[in-house]
Design an enzyme around this catalytic site. Sequence first.
Site, short mmCIF file in Angstrom:
data_model
loop_
_atom_site.label_atom_id
_atom_site.label_comp_id
_atom_site.label_asym_id
_atom_site.label_seq_id
_atom_site.Cartn_x
_atom_site.Cartn_y
_atom_site.Cartn_z
N ASP A 97 -10.42 10.51 16.23
CA ASP A 97 -10.11 9.28 17.83
C ASP A 97 -8.33 9.82 17.35
O ASP A 97 -7.61 9.04 18.72
CB ASP A 97 -10.25 8.27 17.40
CG ASP A 97 -10.20 7.11 16.54
OD1 ASP A 97 -9.71 7.67 15.17
OD2 ASP A 97 -9.73 6.29 16.42
N TRP A 98 -7.68 10.60 15.73
CA TRP A 98 -6.10 10.78 16.33
C TRP A 98 -6.28 11.66 15.20
O TRP A 98 -4.03 11.92 15.33
CB TRP A 98 -5.63 9.59 16.11
CG TRP A 98 -6.29 8.67 14.44
CD1 TRP A 98 -6.79 7.96 13.98
CD2 TRP A 98 -5.66 8.81 12.58
NE1 TRP A 98 -7.75 7.83 12.08
CE2 TRP A 98 -6.14 8.37 11.68
CE3 TRP A 98 -4.41 10.04 12.59
CZ2 TRP A 98 -5.65 8.74 10.72
CZ3 TRP A 98 -3.82 9.78 10.92
CH2 TRP A 98 -4.61 8.95 10.35
N GLY A 140 -2.98 14.29 16.92
CA GLY A 140 -3.15 13.31 18.31
C GLY A 140 -5.26 12.48 19.16
O GLY A 140 -4.80 12.21 19.41
N ASN A 170 2.79 6.80 3.87
CA ASN A 170 3.27 5.76 4.38
C ASN A 170 3.41 4.45 3.58
O ASN A 170 2.46 4.72 2.36
CB ASN A 170 1.79 5.28 4.90
CG ASN A 170 2.23 4.54 6.82
OD1 ASN A 170 3.74 4.01 6.91
ND2 ASN A 170 1.43 3.77 7.22
N ARG A 214 9.67 4.77 19.08
CA ARG A 214 8.66 3.93 18.89
C ARG A 214 9.92 2.93 18.05
O ARG A 214 9.44 2.12 17.85
CB ARG A 214 8.06 4.70 17.62
CG ARG A 214 7.12 5.55 17.62
CD ARG A 214 6.30 5.44 16.11
NE ARG A 214 5.29 4.91 15.65
CZ ARG A 214 5.54 4.54 14.26
NH1 ARG A 214 5.47 5.48 13.67
NH2 ARG A 214 4.79 3.90 13.16
N GLU A 237 -2.17 10.32 2.77
CA GLU A 237 -3.29 10.93 4.03
C GLU A 237 -3.01 12.86 4.50
O GLU A 237 -2.70 12.82 4.87
CB GLU A 237 -3.59 9.70 4.98
CG GLU A 237 -3.49 8.81 4.98
CD GLU A 237 -3.49 7.42 6.14
OE1 GLU A 237 -4.39 6.71 6.34
OE2 GLU A 237 -2.51 7.60 6.51
N ASP A 250 0.52 5.60 1.03
CA ASP A 250 -0.62 6.22 0.74
C ASP A 250 -0.47 7.65 1.26
O ASP A 250 0.26 8.77 1.27
CB ASP A 250 -1.33 5.72 2.36
CG ASP A 250 -1.68 4.73 2.77
OD1 ASP A 250 -2.38 4.29 2.10
OD2 ASP A 250 -1.84 3.97 3.92
N ARG A 277 5.36 3.63 8.70
CA ARG A 277 6.43 4.08 7.80
C ARG A 277 5.92 5.23 7.58
O ARG A 277 6.38 5.70 6.90
CB ARG A 277 6.99 3.18 6.64
CG ARG A 277 7.71 2.16 6.57
CD ARG A 277 8.18 1.53 5.50
NE ARG A 277 9.29 0.21 5.57
CZ ARG A 277 8.40 -1.07 5.45
NH1 ARG A 277 6.87 -1.31 5.34
NH2 ARG A 277 8.67 -2.28 5.65
N GLU A 308 0.72 -0.89 0.03
CA GLU A 308 0.23 -0.44 0.03
C GLU A 308 0.81 1.12 0.10
O GLU A 308 1.92 1.19 0.92
CB GLU A 308 -0.72 0.21 1.55
CG GLU A 308 -1.87 1.15 1.47
CD GLU A 308 -2.86 0.68 2.62
OE1 GLU A 308 -3.56 1.69 2.93
OE2 GLU A 308 -3.38 -0.11 2.92
#
Length: 288
Positions: free
Chosen positions: A187-188, A192, A113, A275, A98, A96, A122, A94
């Site tokens: 929610d994100w 955040g 990503n 992370r 966004e 992306d 990523r 995929e």
Amino acid sequence: MSGLVGLLVGLVLVGSVSSAKFDELFQPGWALDHFIYDGELLSLKLDNYSGAGFQSKSKYMFGKVTVQIKLVEGDSAGTVTAFYMSSDGPNHNEFDFEFLGNTTGEPYLVQTNVYVNGVGNREQRLNLWFDPTKDFHSYSILWNQHQVVFLVDETPIRLHTNMENKGVPFPKDQPMGVYSSIWNADDWATQGGRVKTDWSHAPFIASYKGFEINGCECPVSVAAADVAKRCSSSGEKRYWWDEPTLAELNLHQSHQLLWVKANHMIYDYCNDSARFPVTPVECLHHRH
């Protein structure tokens, strides 16, 4: 002359498609009542009942996909407008784009990503050098056996290089569909998840035009094992995406990418040691 004929035959056989008309390449995926057609212009609507999305009628292996988008104006906090390519199944690949909405006056963020064999994580985020809500801008994904390039108005903003020689898997064996959608992700999506969608500003509308897919069309009847062979140059069958000039960015494009990273990048997973205590392998070897 026979070589030229062979080249033309090869190009015809490739199933390369290019069009500016939505209904020649795409079809609604969900929430048909949230689609607005106005000539060559398509708009998707998000309200507190539903978002909407569309998908390509075919899947493709290698090539370039482009769409021109004008993003939600005003207070778009909590909304996400996505433009992406994806294959099927749990081990999917995929790519992306966004577009993460924001409160009035704050810049849109673009998150990209890359998933390979079902693994993503990523993410890169950047702000744009223009207001994407005021006019249409082109967003493209170029994909061949050497690289995946994300472009905004033909300026590269992200490069994912084939580093199989370093043990890093690269997406090159699964045909991918082309998709876009708008939905509520409060929610994100914005700061955040701290800033929620304000439904008093609904409907939120993203508009599209200039749909282009120039790639190798992969009919369902073609076996998975034969797809890569079908869409790779061989003999007189030459595909534009296999030209040596597209195996890497040229000098000007490399400078453009460095400029984007220096001036507009606000998050890069490669630099997120919280992370990733162990730096991802591709980050160690990436020239950019």
